[in-house]
Structure formats: C-alpha cells, structure tokens
Write an enzyme that holds these catalytic residues in place. Sequence first.
Site, mmCIF file in Angstrom:
data_model
loop_
_atom_site.group_PDB
_atom_site.id
_atom_site.type_symbol
_atom_site.label_atom_id
_atom_site.label_comp_id
_atom_site.label_asym_id
_atom_site.label_seq_id
_atom_site.Cartn_x
_atom_site.Cartn_y
_atom_site.Cartn_z
ATOM 1 N N GLY A 66 28.622 42.343 44.234
ATOM 2 C CA GLY A 66 29.448 41.700 43.221
ATOM 3 C C GLY A 66 29.923 40.323 43.615
ATOM 4 O O GLY A 66 30.161 39.477 42.756
ATOM 5 N N THR A 77 25.086 43.195 41.673
ATOM 6 C CA THR A 77 24.029 43.989 41.063
ATOM 7 C C THR A 77 23.042 43.078 40.329
ATOM 8 O O THR A 77 23.427 42.184 39.591
ATOM 9 C CB THR A 77 24.630 45.032 40.113
ATOM 10 O OG1 THR A 77 25.475 45.896 40.841
ATOM 11 C CG2 THR A 77 23.549 45.819 39.390
ATOM 12 N N GLY A 88 30.001 42.783 33.709
ATOM 13 C CA GLY A 88 28.848 43.272 32.951
ATOM 14 C C GLY A 88 27.500 42.893 33.532
ATOM 15 O O GLY A 88 26.560 42.561 32.797
ATOM 16 N N PHE A 89 27.393 42.948 34.861
ATOM 17 C CA PHE A 89 26.104 42.682 35.529
ATOM 18 C C PHE A 89 25.524 41.313 35.153
ATOM 19 O O PHE A 89 24.319 41.178 34.899
ATOM 20 C CB PHE A 89 25.069 43.765 35.206
ATOM 21 C CG PHE A 89 25.314 45.100 35.846
ATOM 22 C CD1 PHE A 89 26.325 45.295 36.777
ATOM 23 C CD2 PHE A 89 24.518 46.193 35.517
ATOM 24 C CE1 PHE A 89 26.530 46.535 37.367
ATOM 25 C CE2 PHE A 89 24.717 47.443 36.104
ATOM 26 C CZ PHE A 89 25.734 47.612 37.026
ATOM 27 N N SER A 122 29.193 51.354 37.642
ATOM 28 C CA SER A 122 29.993 50.276 37.071
ATOM 29 C C SER A 122 30.546 50.728 35.724
ATOM 30 O O SER A 122 29.811 51.303 34.917
ATOM 31 C CB SER A 122 29.145 49.020 36.866
ATOM 32 O OG SER A 122 29.854 48.077 36.081
ATOM 33 N N GLY A 160 39.542 49.053 48.132
ATOM 34 C CA GLY A 160 40.933 48.855 48.519
ATOM 35 C C GLY A 160 41.177 48.629 49.994
ATOM 36 O O GLY A 160 42.279 48.903 50.480
ATOM 37 N N TYR A 187 35.640 43.518 49.530
ATOM 38 C CA TYR A 187 35.461 42.508 48.485
ATOM 39 C C TYR A 187 36.828 41.937 48.114
ATOM 40 O O TYR A 187 37.176 40.835 48.527
ATOM 41 C CB TYR A 187 34.747 43.110 47.276
ATOM 42 C CG TYR A 187 34.421 42.124 46.170
ATOM 43 C CD1 TYR A 187 35.107 40.929 46.012
ATOM 44 C CD2 TYR A 187 33.413 42.380 45.247
ATOM 45 C CE1 TYR A 187 34.808 40.028 45.003
ATOM 46 C CE2 TYR A 187 33.096 41.488 44.227
ATOM 47 C CZ TYR A 187 33.808 40.318 44.114
ATOM 48 O OH TYR A 187 33.503 39.434 43.108
ATOM 49 N N SER A 188 37.632 42.711 47.370
ATOM 50 C CA SER A 188 38.944 42.209 46.956
ATOM 51 C C SER A 188 39.823 41.883 48.159
ATOM 52 O O SER A 188 40.509 40.852 48.181
ATOM 53 C CB SER A 188 39.644 43.233 46.052
ATOM 54 O OG SER A 188 38.890 43.471 44.886
#
Length: 339
Positions: free
Chosen positions: A63, A86, A114-115, A175, A297, A318-319
């Site tokens: 992502g 993706t 949305g990919f 997703s 997380g 990621y986040s």
Amino acid sequence: MFYKIAQKVMFQMDPERAHNLAIGSLRMTGNGPLNAFYAQNITPAPVSFMGLTFPNPVGLAAGMDKDGESIDAFHAMGFGHVEVGTVTPRPQPGNDLPRLFRLKPAKAIINRMGFNNKGVDNLVKNLIAKKTDIMVGVNIGKNKDTPVEQGKDDYLICMDKVYLHAAYIAVNISSPNTPGLRSLQYGDLLDELLSAIKAKQLELADKHKKYVPIALKIAPDLTIEEIENIAQALIKNQFDGAIATNTTLTRDGVSGLANANESGGLSGKPLTELSTKVIKQLATCLQGQIPIIGVGGINSAEDALAKFDAGATMVQIYSGFIYQGPKLIKEIVEAYRLK
C-alpha cells in the site's frame, strides 16, 4: 531529526498529495547520495520465513509503494523486505477523491483507495529496474470491474507476470475498498481461489525451475470460526504463509475524532489489539504448519514484540512508519535481537 521536519511539512498537506510527493522524492533519491538523509545501518537479525532468509524481520506493508517506484529508498532505510502493490492486471484509478484521511490524535489512518495502481506490466518494469537486492514481495488483487466469480483469473494473470521478479507473492482478498473482495475469504469461493493459485504456483515452479512462496493476506474483521475455516483452507491447499491483518471496518478507539466517520479501512494504533488477537487465533489454528507475517497497528517495538509473542515470524509496518519514521525499523530490529 530530518524525518520530523519532513513530517511536519507533509502533515500540513493533503494526505494523498503528501504520499505522492514522498514516493516521488524517494524514487529520485533512492540509490544516490541524497539517501543519506534517511539511510541507516541496521545490525542484521536474519530470519527464515517460507523457505527464504530475510536480513531482519521488519518489512514495509503493501500500500505504501503500490507500483514499486521507491524500493531502493526503502532498502536504504533498513527494511528487511518490501511488499509492493496491491497490483492488478490492468491499470485503474481507484476510488474517488478524497480517499485518504489522517486521524492524528489516534495515530491512525482511514483509506478507501480502491487498488489504484498503474497495472502489473508497469510494476514488472520497476522490479527489473531496481538497483538493490532487497527481498520484494508482490501483493496482487483483482480489478474493480472484474466480477468476484471471475476474480481468480486476475490473480492468475498477475502471478504469471510477477513470478520471476518476486521473492514471494501475497494474495490480497481482504481489502474493504473493492466491492465484494472480502467474500473471497469464505466458503467455496475461498477454496476455489486457493486451489487455482496453488495449481498455478506449481505450474510456474515447474516451468521456471524456481519455487516462489505464496501467502494469503486476511482481514481482522473475522469470527473465530471464519479464522478456523481460512486456516484449514490454507493447510489443505499447502499455502506457504499468511499475512494478518489488513485494515478494519470497525471504529474502536477513534470515536468523536475528525474523519472518524469516513468510510474505508482503519489502520494504525487503534488496530493494534485486534490484529494481535487475530494473529494469535490464526497461529493456534495453523499449529505451526504455516508461518505468519504480523501487521496492523505496530507503533512501537513493544507492539511488534506482542505480534511475535502471538505467533508471527515477521512483521510489517505502514501507519506506524508514517507516524514514527524510519527509526521504528531500527527499534523493532534491536528489540527482536534482544528478545
């Protein structure tokens, strides 16, 4: 220090614009002297996963670099692997804007991307062009306009094209932002998909004399019975790995915050406990037969250690990476080495 300054500037911008600017900047600096602003030396902590050896157990989750444009930069930061995608067979724009939202007080993000990607052929060009030998996983999905019943065809097309350029392939059926996609996690649709993917993997392994492992990425919004069914399907179809978890549709921990009611998948700190719980349940069901990448997380080394304790062999961020910066990679690797 550099990341904190960059983050302060980026956080004043629209999230998607900031993301695109960051990926573009990393693409231009990834393999040159300017990567000194974010490069770091990380003591190796080798880990074996799906028959492969990774330099450390911390990867970049799918992502962030959907089209594989900045792989060399993430290698310089010290990631043990990068999961791109993706990616879908054909390019697609994704969902309407705005579709990416920060929830800074909760260290969280909501996305309904949305990919959006430039297609699998473009990704393959970027994989061939990368300068470093970092392990790259390729996360594959179906195009939005492909009916769910024909979804497996999209996965097989992507497998064919990325097989020789991927360390492993991740199958994304979790997703929440592609209509109907999560239905592939259940019943006959799941079994048919996994069976077709396994058959294609064996066909390609025989053709190319190279075995590329396949992992399935699952959602956090599953009952224990659904997790058990997925585990049984993974074992039955001899999948090599599992990735748990994707983003959640729940809004626990963000009630009342700006953007909390936006539709899409929630990631970041509010997902920590739910993701770890699913990893533990999945690990129990798999009984050590299939290894797990834990994601969801991870905002600190302690969060990562909890994923390892729950049954994960490796982790992805990621986040937490967006909120904490590259130092989080080093902190997790050091904690892993000492555990």
